[in-house]
Design a protein around this motif. Structure first.
Motif, PDB file in Angstrom:
ATOM      1  N   CYS A 287      13.467   9.890  -1.793  1.00 58.96           N
ATOM      2  CA  CYS A 287      14.301   9.853  -3.000  1.00 58.96           C
ATOM      3  C   CYS A 287      13.865  10.929  -3.989  1.00 58.96           C
ATOM      4  N   MET A 288      12.560  11.102  -4.132  1.00 55.99           N
ATOM      5  CA  MET A 288      12.034  12.140  -5.024  1.00 55.99           C
ATOM      6  C   MET A 288      12.498  13.522  -4.567  1.00 55.99           C
ATOM      7  N   ARG A 289      12.380  13.790  -3.278  1.00 53.68           N
ATOM      8  CA  ARG A 289      12.777  15.099  -2.753  1.00 53.68           C
ATOM      9  C   ARG A 289      14.274  15.312  -2.939  1.00 53.68           C
ATOM     10  N   TYR A 290      15.052  14.267  -2.693  1.00 55.18           N
ATOM     11  CA  TYR A 290      16.508  14.364  -2.848  1.00 55.18           C
ATOM     12  C   TYR A 290      16.861  14.717  -4.287  1.00 55.18           C
ATOM     13  N   LEU A 291      16.211  14.053  -5.235  1.00 49.40           N
ATOM     14  CA  LEU A 291      16.511  14.281  -6.649  1.00 49.40           C
ATOM     15  C   LEU A 291      16.018  15.640  -7.133  1.00 49.40           C
ATOM     16  N   VAL A 292      14.776  15.975  -6.764  1.00 48.08           N
ATOM     17  CA  VAL A 292      14.124  17.132  -7.370  1.00 48.08           C
ATOM     18  C   VAL A 292      14.250  18.387  -6.501  1.00 48.08           C
ATOM     19  N   ASN A 293      13.732  18.320  -5.275  1.00 48.23           N
ATOM     20  CA  ASN A 293      13.743  19.509  -4.424  1.00 48.23           C
ATOM     21  C   ASN A 293      15.150  19.975  -4.090  1.00 48.23           C
TER      22      ASN A 293
END
Length: 330
Positions: A287-293
């Motif tokens: 989820c972090m990667r989807y949002l940020v990266n």
């Protein structure tokens, strides 16, 4: 890893691919290393001449020749400088991809500096060898299979026909009859309830007031081995909560695996919150990667601002640290 190696590497997340390109000469061609999405390995390529051409295609193989992917996807391009900051391809729906010429995006807008190519794979299908409708590789019956191998097939009939039931489960809006032996076998929490002089043992009832009757029925259907895929999808979050509460490890794993498969802008914040709450580091990281990266945080700015009002402070700090880390490298 050397700079030259990293220049060809494509980062992936469930149904997402991202290729960062530092720069391209005026006349240049570059092809990415292969990356895996679904059942296939893929390449991205860029060619800069008068126009910039972006191509997406599967690696040539026997699988690709016999069962080429039928793909639906959206390609986005973000650049750090020049006249254009963000470009979005209109989107591809159910296109059969066999070679490097089946999808070509010609971009006329001049680009300069670093840029990022993002591919959102909406669906991947394979053709029916008997001539029927293509089927999605992401709509299989893995959940039902996992449930079935951990239970005996006849348990479903015991539940649906209420054969010798001896315990009543009170949900928030209804009751269901079940078997304490089955529940105790599948959950150490239920086992403890029936092994000690607690009210569940004395009254032959279990109160699960935080679940609706439909979600509770889905929980029992999983335990008894007859849950349907659509029913599971409809109640994944409630099932994850119950799996954590009643220590049903295989159900928690199935929920986690399923929630990883279809993260999108509509559900990513809820899943991030649940990943933090139920200690699911892989889901949290995705989820972090989807949002940020992958820059999705900008697509849901209003929802994210609302999320900041109620989310755990430590989780918010982790998100902003991830944002800082990504922008340091770009």
């Amino acid at each position: 890893m050397s700079t030259s190696d990293s220049a060809y590497r494509v980062e992936t997340a469930p149904r997402l691919a991202q290729w960062k390109i530092d720069s391209l000469a005026s006349c240049t061609y570059r092809k990415s290393d292969p990356f895996k999405i679904g059942n296939w390995n893929w390449h991205l390529s860029v060619e800069k001449n008068r126009l910039l051409y972006v191509k997406l295609y599967p690696v040539i193989s026997n699988l690709n020749k016999d069962q080429p992917p039928i793909a639906s996807f959206v390609v986005r391009l973000r650049c750090s400088s020049g006249d254009c900051r963000s470009l979005v391809h209109p989107g591809v729906v159910d296109k059969r991809l066999k070679n490097s010429e089946d999808f070509v995006w010609a971009i006329e807008t001049p680009l300069a500096g670093k840029f990022i190519i993002n591919v959102d794979f909406i669906n991947l299908k394979t053709a029916d060898p008997n001539g029927g409708e293509p089927s999605s590789i992401w709509s299989g019956s893995a959940v039902q299979t996992r449930s079935s191998i951990t239970t005996l097939s006849y348990l479903g009939r015991m539940l649906t026909e209420k054969i010798h039931t001896d315990i009543t489960i009170n949900a928030s809006d209804g009751s269901i009859a079940a078997h304490r032996a089955v529940l105790a076998t599948r959950s150490p929490v239920f086992h403890s309830m029936f092994s000690h002089n607690l009210k569940e043992k004395e009254l032959s009832t279990i109160d699960i007031s935080d679940m609706s009757i439909e979600a509770c029925q889905a929980l029992l259907n999983y335990i008894y081995g007859n849950i349907q895929h659509e029913e599971f999808l409809a109640h994944r979050i409630a099932l994850l909560r119950a799996a954590d509460k009643y220590d049903i490890a295989d159900l928690k794993e199935v929920c986690h695996d399923s929630l990883l498969e279809d993260i999108d802008t509509k559900n990513v914040l809820e899943r991030l919150q649940n990943a933090s709450l139920y200690q699911l580091p892989m889901l949290k990281s995705s989820c972090m990667r989807y949002l940020v990266n992958f820059g999705k945080i900008f697509d849901i700015r209003d929802d994210f601002n609302a999320f900041l009002q109620y989310a755990d402070r430590e989780l918010i700090a982790e998100i902003f640290q991830e944002v800082l880390n990504v922008w340091k490298g770009f």
